[in-house]
Design a protein around this motif. Structure first.
Motif, PDB file in Angstrom:
ATOM      1  N   VAL A   1      34.364 -41.570 -61.868  1.00 25.43           N
ATOM      2  CA  VAL A   1      34.919 -42.793 -61.864  1.00 25.43           C
ATOM      3  C   VAL A   1      36.099 -43.113 -61.779  1.00 25.43           C
ATOM      4  O   VAL A   1      37.099 -42.250 -62.495  1.00 25.43           O
ATOM      5  CB  VAL A   1      34.353 -43.049 -62.858  1.00 25.43           C
ATOM      6  CG1 VAL A   1      34.945 -44.721 -63.678  1.00 25.43           C
ATOM      7  CG2 VAL A   1      33.143 -42.985 -63.940  1.00 25.43           C
TER       8      VAL A   1
ATOM      9  N   THR B   1      39.391 -45.460 -61.726  1.00 22.98           N
ATOM     10  CA  THR B   1      39.324 -47.258 -62.249  1.00 22.98           C
ATOM     11  C   THR B   1      40.720 -47.907 -62.552  1.00 22.98           C
ATOM     12  O   THR B   1      41.893 -47.155 -62.259  1.00 22.98           O
ATOM     13  CB  THR B   1      39.385 -47.157 -63.623  1.00 22.98           C
ATOM     14  OG1 THR B   1      38.062 -46.572 -64.704  1.00 22.98           O
ATOM     15  CG2 THR B   1      39.792 -48.526 -64.516  1.00 22.98           C
TER      16      THR B   1
ATOM     17  N   SER C   1      43.678 -50.710 -61.967  1.00 24.88           N
ATOM     18  CA  SER C   1      44.251 -51.447 -63.205  1.00 24.88           C
ATOM     19  C   SER C   1      45.834 -51.566 -61.982  1.00 24.88           C
ATOM     20  O   SER C   1      46.847 -51.193 -61.960  1.00 24.88           O
ATOM     21  CB  SER C   1      44.887 -51.000 -64.726  1.00 24.88           C
ATOM     22  OG  SER C   1      43.786 -50.559 -65.104  1.00 24.88           O
TER      23      SER C   1
ATOM     24  N   HIS D   1      41.566 -55.286 -56.379  1.00 25.73           N
ATOM     25  CA  HIS D   1      40.114 -55.532 -55.552  1.00 25.73           C
ATOM     26  C   HIS D   1      40.224 -55.277 -54.209  1.00 25.73           C
ATOM     27  O   HIS D   1      39.325 -54.113 -53.612  1.00 25.73           O
ATOM     28  CB  HIS D   1      39.646 -57.138 -55.421  1.00 25.73           C
ATOM     29  CG  HIS D   1      39.020 -57.357 -56.555  1.00 25.73           C
ATOM     30  ND1 HIS D   1      38.278 -56.454 -57.696  1.00 25.73           N
ATOM     31  CD2 HIS D   1      39.560 -58.085 -57.217  1.00 25.73           C
ATOM     32  CE1 HIS D   1      37.493 -58.012 -58.439  1.00 25.73           C
ATOM     33  NE2 HIS D   1      38.559 -58.680 -58.705  1.00 25.73           N
TER      34      HIS D   1
ATOM     35  N   LYS E   1      40.681 -51.529 -54.553  1.00 22.80           N
ATOM     36  CA  LYS E   1      39.151 -51.084 -55.161  1.00 22.80           C
ATOM     37  C   LYS E   1      38.412 -51.178 -53.852  1.00 22.80           C
ATOM     38  O   LYS E   1      37.737 -49.319 -53.491  1.00 22.80           O
ATOM     39  CB  LYS E   1      38.419 -52.337 -55.810  1.00 22.80           C
ATOM     40  CG  LYS E   1      36.685 -51.788 -56.164  1.00 22.80           C
ATOM     41  CD  LYS E   1      36.388 -52.768 -56.679  1.00 22.80           C
ATOM     42  CE  LYS E   1      35.145 -52.417 -56.828  1.00 22.80           C
ATOM     43  NZ  LYS E   1      33.875 -53.127 -57.790  1.00 22.80           N
TER      44      LYS E   1
ATOM     45  N   VAL F   1      32.008 -44.177 -58.307  1.00 19.05           N
ATOM     46  CA  VAL F   1      32.190 -45.304 -58.880  1.00 19.05           C
ATOM     47  C   VAL F   1      33.491 -45.839 -58.820  1.00 19.05           C
ATOM     48  O   VAL F   1      34.567 -45.442 -59.612  1.00 19.05           O
ATOM     49  CB  VAL F   1      30.992 -45.603 -60.386  1.00 19.05           C
ATOM     50  CG1 VAL F   1      31.228 -47.057 -60.549  1.00 19.05           C
ATOM     51  CG2 VAL F   1      30.002 -45.034 -60.398  1.00 19.05           C
ATOM     52  N   VAL F   2      33.730 -46.978 -57.696  1.00 22.95           N
ATOM     53  CA  VAL F   2      35.261 -47.558 -57.943  1.00 22.95           C
ATOM     54  C   VAL F   2      34.929 -48.640 -59.067  1.00 22.95           C
ATOM     55  O   VAL F   2      33.992 -49.430 -58.660  1.00 22.95           O
ATOM     56  CB  VAL F   2      35.722 -47.100 -56.625  1.00 22.95           C
ATOM     57  CG1 VAL F   2      37.291 -48.038 -56.737  1.00 22.95           C
ATOM     58  CG2 VAL F   2      35.518 -46.167 -56.429  1.00 22.95           C
ATOM     59  N   GLN F   3      35.626 -48.693 -60.345  1.00 26.38           N
ATOM     60  CA  GLN F   3      36.184 -50.414 -60.497  1.00 26.38           C
ATOM     61  C   GLN F   3      37.016 -50.705 -61.086  1.00 26.38           C
ATOM     62  O   GLN F   3      38.280 -50.237 -60.513  1.00 26.38           O
ATOM     63  CB  GLN F   3      35.573 -49.960 -62.389  1.00 26.38           C
ATOM     64  CG  GLN F   3      35.394 -49.529 -62.754  1.00 26.38           C
ATOM     65  CD  GLN F   3      34.782 -48.740 -63.840  1.00 26.38           C
ATOM     66  OE1 GLN F   3      33.755 -48.929 -64.503  1.00 26.38           O
ATOM     67  NE2 GLN F   3      35.354 -47.893 -64.962  1.00 26.38           N
ATOM     68  N   THR F   4      37.202 -52.061 -61.067  1.00 29.71           N
ATOM     69  CA  THR F   4      38.885 -52.218 -61.537  1.00 29.71           C
ATOM     70  C   THR F   4      38.865 -53.109 -62.675  1.00 29.71           C
ATOM     71  O   THR F   4      37.935 -53.803 -63.080  1.00 29.71           O
ATOM     72  CB  THR F   4      39.652 -53.664 -60.757  1.00 29.71           C
ATOM     73  OG1 THR F   4      40.391 -54.055 -60.527  1.00 29.71           O
ATOM     74  CG2 THR F   4      38.378 -54.811 -59.939  1.00 29.71           C
ATOM     75  N   HIS F   5      40.006 -53.491 -63.121  1.00 28.39           N
ATOM     76  CA  HIS F   5      40.098 -54.022 -64.691  1.00 28.39           C
ATOM     77  C   HIS F   5      41.574 -55.197 -64.015  1.00 28.39           C
ATOM     78  O   HIS F   5      42.607 -55.177 -63.043  1.00 28.39           O
ATOM     79  CB  HIS F   5      41.162 -53.219 -65.220  1.00 28.39           C
ATOM     80  CG  HIS F   5      39.917 -52.236 -66.004  1.00 28.39           C
ATOM     81  ND1 HIS F   5      39.475 -52.696 -66.886  1.00 28.39           N
ATOM     82  CD2 HIS F   5      40.370 -51.021 -65.707  1.00 28.39           C
ATOM     83  CE1 HIS F   5      38.542 -51.970 -67.480  1.00 28.39           C
ATOM     84  NE2 HIS F   5      39.401 -50.912 -67.005  1.00 28.39           N
TER      85      HIS F   5
END
Length: 196
Positions: A148, A150, A152, A160, A163, A185-189
């Motif tokens: 994962v 993440t 920020s 984005h 990401k 899984v690549v996600q952004t805050h």
């Protein structure tokens, strides 16, 4: 002091003064043989020093801005598997630091600090991280491995874009025969994590 125009060329004219010195004066419609009065007061030459001072100030401002952009933490990318590390990036997506997010990851973070030089692009750093995780056993190459990532960032648009970029970089085939990254899984805050 009196002077006589002895020659004109373009915008300047040569005037021979009473003291026998030829002075350059603006031509302004003057003709050869015309008598003029020269102002012999010393002039202050302040334009060149001011120009140089302005140039130096501008260069200092540009250098300061460049150094600030290169060394200011702007984005944080954390990578979680069995071990968790966090990369601190500058505005150019270059690694400034890597730190462990848990005590068990301290050895991995230390190895990454040695193997990933400062200002390495995050793409290269991620590949080195995956290789190090396979070496230390955090990743086994089995089906149940998952990473994962993440992100920020101080700027949502930047987060984005990174990401998408990392998603592509971690899903491409590796031609060097090294193990592929596991399913990722690549996600952004929205914003950066709070300072500690």
């Amino acid at each position: 002091m009196r002077a006589v125009i002895v020659e004109t060329r373009g915008r300047q004219a040569a005037a021979l003064g009473e003291d026998g010195i030829v002075h350059l004066v603006p031509a302004k419609g003057r003709a050869v043989g015309e008598q003029i009065i020269l102002d012999t007061r010393p002039r202050r030459r302040w334009k060149k020093p001011l120009t140089w001072a302005a140039c130096v100030a501008m260069l200092c401002a540009m250098a300061t801005t460049g150094v600030y952009a290169a060394y200011e933490p702007y984005t944080y990318v954390s990578l979680d598997t069995n071990s968790s590390v966090e990369y601190t990036l500058n505005r150019f997506d270059q690694v400034l630091d890597v730190r462990p997010l848990e005590e068990e990851s301290a050895d991995l973070a230390r190895a990454l600090r040695e193997n990933v030089p400062k200002f390495t692009h995050i793409d290269r750093a991620m590949v080195d991280t995956v290789d190090a995780m396979y070496r230390d056993g955090s990743l086994t190459g089995e089906q149940d491995d998952q990473m994962v990532v993440t992100i920020s960032s101080k700027e949502e648009r930047k987060g984005h874009a990174l990401k998408e970029h990392l998603g592509k970089a971690l899903s491409t085939e590796r031609p060097d025969g090294k193990p592929q990254p596991p399913s990722t899984v690549v996600q952004t805050h929205g914003g950066p994590p709070p300072k500690k």
